[in-house]
Design a protein around this motif. Structure first.
Motif, short mmCIF file in Angstrom:
data_model
loop_
_atom_site.label_atom_id
_atom_site.label_comp_id
_atom_site.label_asym_id
_atom_site.label_seq_id
_atom_site.Cartn_x
_atom_site.Cartn_y
_atom_site.Cartn_z
N LYS A 9 41.92 33.76 82.29
CA LYS A 9 40.79 33.39 81.41
C LYS A 9 39.76 32.57 82.17
CE LYS A 9 41.14 29.04 81.45
NZ LYS A 9 42.21 28.52 82.14
N TYR A 11 36.87 29.45 81.07
CA TYR A 11 36.35 28.65 79.97
C TYR A 11 34.86 28.91 79.88
CZ TYR A 11 40.29 25.56 78.94
OH TYR A 11 41.49 25.04 78.52
N GLU A 15 36.32 22.90 78.49
CA GLU A 15 37.49 22.32 79.15
C GLU A 15 37.36 20.80 79.22
OE1 GLU A 15 34.74 23.90 80.53
OE2 GLU A 15 35.79 24.98 82.13
N VAL A 18 38.50 19.47 75.30
CA VAL A 18 39.52 20.02 74.39
C VAL A 18 40.78 19.14 74.36
CG1 VAL A 18 40.64 21.57 76.09
CG2 VAL A 18 40.60 22.22 73.69
N VAL A 19 41.01 18.42 75.45
CA VAL A 19 42.18 17.53 75.51
C VAL A 19 42.04 16.40 74.48
CG1 VAL A 19 43.44 15.92 77.03
CG2 VAL A 19 42.55 18.08 77.96
N GLY A 116 41.70 27.49 87.98
CA GLY A 116 40.91 27.44 86.75
C GLY A 116 40.83 28.76 86.01
N GLY A 118 43.65 30.26 84.72
CA GLY A 118 44.78 30.40 83.80
C GLY A 118 45.93 31.23 84.33
N GLN A 159 50.00 17.22 80.02
CA GLN A 159 48.55 17.35 80.23
C GLN A 159 48.12 18.80 79.97
OE1 GLN A 159 47.09 14.48 81.03
NE2 GLN A 159 47.96 13.57 82.83
N ALA A 160 48.34 19.31 78.78
CA ALA A 160 47.96 20.70 78.52
C ALA A 160 47.47 20.85 77.09
CB ALA A 160 49.15 21.63 78.75
N SER A 161 46.40 21.59 76.91
CA SER A 161 45.96 21.97 75.57
C SER A 161 46.52 23.37 75.30
CB SER A 161 44.44 21.98 75.49
OG SER A 161 43.93 23.09 76.22
N ASP A 164 44.65 27.73 77.15
CA ASP A 164 45.02 28.78 78.12
C ASP A 164 46.05 29.74 77.55
OD1 ASP A 164 43.59 27.14 79.84
OD2 ASP A 164 44.95 27.52 81.51
N THR A 203 45.21 19.54 88.22
CA THR A 203 44.84 19.38 86.81
C THR A 203 45.25 18.00 86.27
OG1 THR A 203 45.07 21.75 86.46
CG2 THR A 203 45.10 20.38 84.50
N VAL A 207 42.55 15.39 84.78
CA VAL A 207 42.61 14.99 83.37
C VAL A 207 42.76 13.47 83.28
CG1 VAL A 207 43.97 15.14 81.23
CG2 VAL A 207 43.47 17.22 82.53
N GLY A 286 37.85 25.57 84.05
CA GLY A 286 39.17 24.95 84.16
C GLY A 286 39.07 23.49 84.54
N ALA A 287 40.11 23.01 85.19
CA ALA A 287 40.19 21.57 85.46
C ALA A 287 39.14 21.10 86.46
CB ALA A 287 41.59 21.24 85.97
O1 PMV Z 1 42.47 24.59 85.36
P1 PMV Z 1 43.21 25.10 84.15
O2 PMV Z 1 43.06 26.58 83.95
O3 PMV Z 1 44.64 24.64 84.14
O4 PMV Z 1 42.51 24.45 82.87
C1 PMV Z 1 42.63 23.07 82.58
C2 PMV Z 1 41.79 22.77 81.37
C3 PMV Z 1 41.86 21.35 80.86
O5 PMV Z 1 41.04 21.30 79.69
C4 PMV Z 1 41.31 20.38 81.88
C5 PMV Z 1 43.27 20.93 80.49
C6 PMV Z 1 43.83 21.72 79.32
O6 PMV Z 1 45.06 21.93 79.30
O7 PMV Z 1 43.09 22.09 78.41
#
Ligand code: PMV
Length: 330
Positions: A9, A11, A15, A18-19, A116, A118, A159-161, A164, A203, A207, A286-287
């Motif tokens: 995916k 974003y 990103e 959303v945490v 980033g 997923g 540390q995950a929403s 993903d 990540t 975060v 992503g992160a």
């Molecule tokens: O980099 P990725 O694909 O792991 O995305 C992390 C996205 C964050 O919002 C920073 C953390 C999350 O789990 O939502």
């Protein structure tokens, strides 16, 4: 033997924010991880992984050996990838009530690790689907998303929403706000172009950095809330099919992520290269810290510009993938 695949995916918006309970809009892309599962006669787990980066490598892992393989990505990324597979197997054993089931597992992925896009969510989602089916159990995409989230939450130390894992399980464009996860029904054709710097961000560290800023400065907390406002405006632009507005909002979103300290020189260079070509907008995905940017461009301009950008290792088009997890020919 069962094989399942699940998409990576980008974003489009949201990103990091959303945490903290703001909405986010991730979109599945036509780059997949594929997991093939064969039940064994004993309770052992063997994982064979190929192509876990764009360059590709092979990992033989028997779940017990102390030594990790000699590959061209960092050992921690390989260990994490294996941790996700072990987590997926635990979920399948639990769903099928077969705590002693053993598996032979092959992972193939066209999604770069930790960049980033997923990759871990796609591997976990496809792994849970294939392993449960191999044990004769069929879960819904939502059940798989839920179980995959638990695995990510554990491997990533909380540390995950849900963004993903939900996006990878159901496909298409989705909206995630806390526990509320839903598909966005009608979206325009989104011409994504990805730029990849060949690296990865941490990540957990990124975060934690945003969390610390948010606690120290009210304006950092306001910045996180403003990202939420951008996401809401972005949803309206998506509903209107207004690509130009979506691009402008992506630019704005990148600026705020940059202010929160999660961009990187390579990411900014790729974002600017894309913007100065014909892209409608560009942002990190992503992160952050390294990894990928996503641009919106109907022409070849952004891809060409990225090819000549020193910080960019690889660039490719990635259409929105309407499919989530699905069974493949083994
Ligand atoms: O980099 P990725 O694909 O792991 O995305 C992390 C996205 C964050 O919002 C920073 C953390 C999350 O789990 O939502």
């Amino acid at each position: 033997m069962v094989a399942s695949s699940a998409p990576g995916k980008v974003y489009l918006f949201g990103e990091h924010a959303v945490v903290y309970g703001e909405p986010a809009v991730p979109c599945a892309i036509e780059r997949r991880a594929r997991v093939t599962v064969n039940e064994r006669d004993d309770d052992a787990l063997r994982v064979h992984a190929e192509d876990l980066t764009l360059d590709g490598f092979t990992v033989e892992y028997d779940g017990e050996s102390e030594t990790t393989p000699d590959v061209d990505v960092s050992q921690s990324l390989v260990e994490a990838a294996v941790g996700y597979i072990e987590g997926a197997v635990e979920q399948a054993r639990d769903a099928a009530d077969r705590p002693d089931a053993g598996f032979e597992i092959t992972v193939e992925s066209a999604i770069p690790l930790g960049a980033g896009l997923g990759s871990s969510a796609a591997v976990v989602v496809a792994g849970i689907d294939a392993a449960t089916r191999e044990l004769g159990v069929e879960l819904t995409a939502r059940d798989i998303a839920d179980r995959a989230f638990r695995v990510e939450y554990e491997v990533q130390d909380g540390q995950a929403s849900r963004a993903d894992t939900f996006c990878s399980a159901v496909g298409g464009a989705v909206r995630v706000e806390g526990e509320d996860c839903r598909a966005i029904e009608s979206v325009p054709n989104l011409p994504f172009v990805i730029g990849y710097d060949g690296g990865a961000g941490d990540t957990g560290e990124l975060v934690a950095g945003v969390r610390a800023l948010r606690e120290e400065y009210d304006f950092a907390a306001d910045t996180v809330e403003t990202i939420g406002d951008i996401v809401r405006a972005g949803e309206a632009a998506l509903a209107d099919g207004d690509l130009a507005e979506i691009g402008r909002l992506m630019d704005f979103n990148h600026g705020l992520l940059s202010a929160l300290g999660v961009s990187a020189r390579s990411l900014d260079e790729m974002v600017w290269a894309a913007r100065q070509s014909d892209a409608l907008g560009a942002k990190l995905t992503g992160a952050g810290g390294g990894g990928c940017i996503v641009a919106l461009d109907r022409t070849d301009g952004a891809e060409t510009a990225l090819k000549y950008t020193p910080g960019c290792e690889t660039t490719f088009r990635a259409e929105l993938d309407a499919d989530g997890v699905r069974v493949e020919e083994p």
